[in-house]
Design a protein around this motif. Structure first.
Motif, short mmCIF file in Angstrom:
data_model
loop_
_atom_site.label_atom_id
_atom_site.label_comp_id
_atom_site.label_asym_id
_atom_site.label_seq_id
_atom_site.Cartn_x
_atom_site.Cartn_y
_atom_site.Cartn_z
N ARG A 43 11.76 -117.98 5.86
CA ARG A 43 11.60 -119.01 4.83
C ARG A 43 11.62 -120.41 5.42
NH1 ARG A 43 15.34 -120.98 1.15
NH2 ARG A 43 16.94 -119.58 2.01
N ARG A 44 12.21 -120.57 6.61
CA ARG A 44 12.24 -121.88 7.27
C ARG A 44 10.84 -122.41 7.57
NH1 ARG A 44 16.55 -123.64 10.74
NH2 ARG A 44 15.00 -123.98 12.36
N GLU A 45 9.88 -121.50 7.67
CA GLU A 45 8.52 -121.91 7.99
C GLU A 45 7.75 -122.39 6.77
OE1 GLU A 45 7.79 -122.00 11.21
OE2 GLU A 45 9.84 -121.24 11.46
N LEU A 46 8.33 -122.27 5.60
CA LEU A 46 7.67 -122.70 4.37
C LEU A 46 8.17 -124.07 3.94
CD1 LEU A 46 7.83 -119.40 2.27
CD2 LEU A 46 5.93 -120.25 3.65
N SER A 47 7.27 -124.92 3.53
CA SER A 47 7.67 -126.22 2.99
C SER A 47 8.39 -126.03 1.66
CB SER A 47 6.43 -127.11 2.78
OG SER A 47 5.63 -126.59 1.72
N PRO B 208 17.86 -118.13 12.75
CA PRO B 208 18.32 -119.19 11.85
C PRO B 208 17.67 -119.06 10.48
CG PRO B 208 17.61 -120.08 13.98
CD PRO B 208 17.17 -118.66 13.93
N ASN B 209 18.41 -119.51 9.48
CA ASN B 209 17.91 -119.52 8.12
C ASN B 209 17.75 -120.97 7.66
OD1 ASN B 209 17.11 -118.34 5.68
ND2 ASN B 209 19.18 -118.34 4.84
N GLN B 210 17.23 -121.14 6.48
CA GLN B 210 17.09 -122.48 5.90
C GLN B 210 18.48 -123.13 5.79
OE1 GLN B 210 14.09 -123.43 5.23
NE2 GLN B 210 14.16 -125.16 3.82
#
Length: 340
Positions: free
Chosen positions: A264-268, A293-295
């Protein structure tokens, strides 16, 4: 009756706006005031797994730098879980890296002790412990586990390219064993391993064929891990593909939690908001997942507050989907008039 592969393909190929509108209608119908469920993943034993899943940093087959650790102690787990609850987490998921559990496995008693330690917190407890034998599943249920996660990851045709030490059917059997023991299922997939959109739909068709629908369906975006066979696979999946599979999942499994999980970190923030509109209503919360790592927690709070999904008291309600009941279009009345 669940959805067939042909029906899932028909849904997937709808014009995007029609697909999103139907997913949103289903969301409102089954979750009039939906909540974003916060889950917290705890790695109670990492590394050294004998399986060769191509995406996994914890496999002993690959030089990813993750060495096997001892099982977490009950006091350490309880402290970690208490912190998670104070942050508003609803469900704990305990993960361990090994092939699986049988009834006579000494590790099973240790896992059950860990689960029993969590009883005073009154949190939902999910475990992800690999392939599961019938007796082990029953003991997990008796110890307080309510949910069992075992992701199918992809469809049956693509699966041999992801793992060779076990089969797709081995995974399906674990889901069946968990259900037979009275555990609710959590099972989903990974997007971006080189699979096609049809492979993802084959996964959903398999879940749809089970005796009971999964309680939650997580979708992960591949996080390429150095040392694993998929470390060089960095071509991003188009956002529209992600949104489409979330929307199809919401329509086909109207009562399930649809979890936006790893990657999810790769999503704006805008992309994540679109995913929520498409039907995602659960996330993993916290700075780290099993190995990646997570958001950041602050970013999640800010986003959910901006969307009206997190109020000042850290309790969850939703204004995102709480609009008046929409009038069903003629297309929706004919194409989607299914009884679940």
């Amino acid at each position: 009756m669940g959805y067939s592969l042909a029906e899932l393909e028909e849904l997937y190929q709808l014009p995007l706006w029609e697909l999103l509108s139907e997913a949103n209608r289903i969301q409102q119908q089954y979750r009039r005031c939906p909540q974003i469920q916060l889950c917290y993943l705890i790695n109670v034993r990492q590394g050294g797994c004998p399986e060769d899943c191509a995406y996994c940093a914890q496999s002993a087959h690959y030089p990813s730098g993750r060495k096997a650790s001892a099982l977490m102690k009950p006091a350490e787990l309880l402290a970690c879980a208490q912190q998670a609850k104070e942050k508003g987490v609803h469900r704990l998921c305990l993960g361990a890296a090994w092939r699986g559990l049988k009834e006579d496995d000494p590790k099973l008693a240790e896992i059950c002790q860990l689960v029993e330690t969590l009883r005073p917190l009154e949190l939902e407890v999910c475990t992800t412990l690999g392939l599961l034998a019938k007796g082990a599943a029953q003991k997990l249920r008796e110890s307080g586990v309510g949910f069992y996660n075992h992701n199918l990851n992809t469809g049956p045709r693509f699966y041999p390219r992801i793992a060779s030490t076990h089969s797709f059917q081995d995974r399906v059997r674990t889901l069946e064993v968990a259900q037979e023991a009275g555990l609710a299922l959590c099972s989903g997939g990974i997007i971006g391993m080189g699979e096609s959109w049809r492979d993802r739909l084959e996964l959903l068709a398999t879940l749809s064929s089970l005796p009971g629908a999964p309680e939650s369906i997580p979708w992960n975006l591949l996080v390429p891990i150095p040392g694993t066979p998929l470390e060089e696979l960095r071509a991003p999946v188009p956002l529209w593909d992600v949104v489409r599979i979330l929307a199809v999942t919401r329509i086909a499994f109207p009562k399930a939690r649809v979890r936006l999980s790893a990657g999810r970190r790769e999503l704006s923030q805008e992309a994540q908001a679109l995913c929520f509109l498409a039907g995602a209503d659960s996330i993993f919360f916290g700075e780290k997942l099993l190995t990646v790592p997570n958001q950041p927690e602050k970013d999640d709070r800010n986003l959910l507050q901006e969307l009206g999904l997190w109020d000042a008291t850290d309790r969850f309600g939703s204004r995102l989907f709480a609009s008046p009941e929409p009038a069903s279009s003629a297309v929706a009345q004919t194409r989607f008039s299914r009884k679940k």
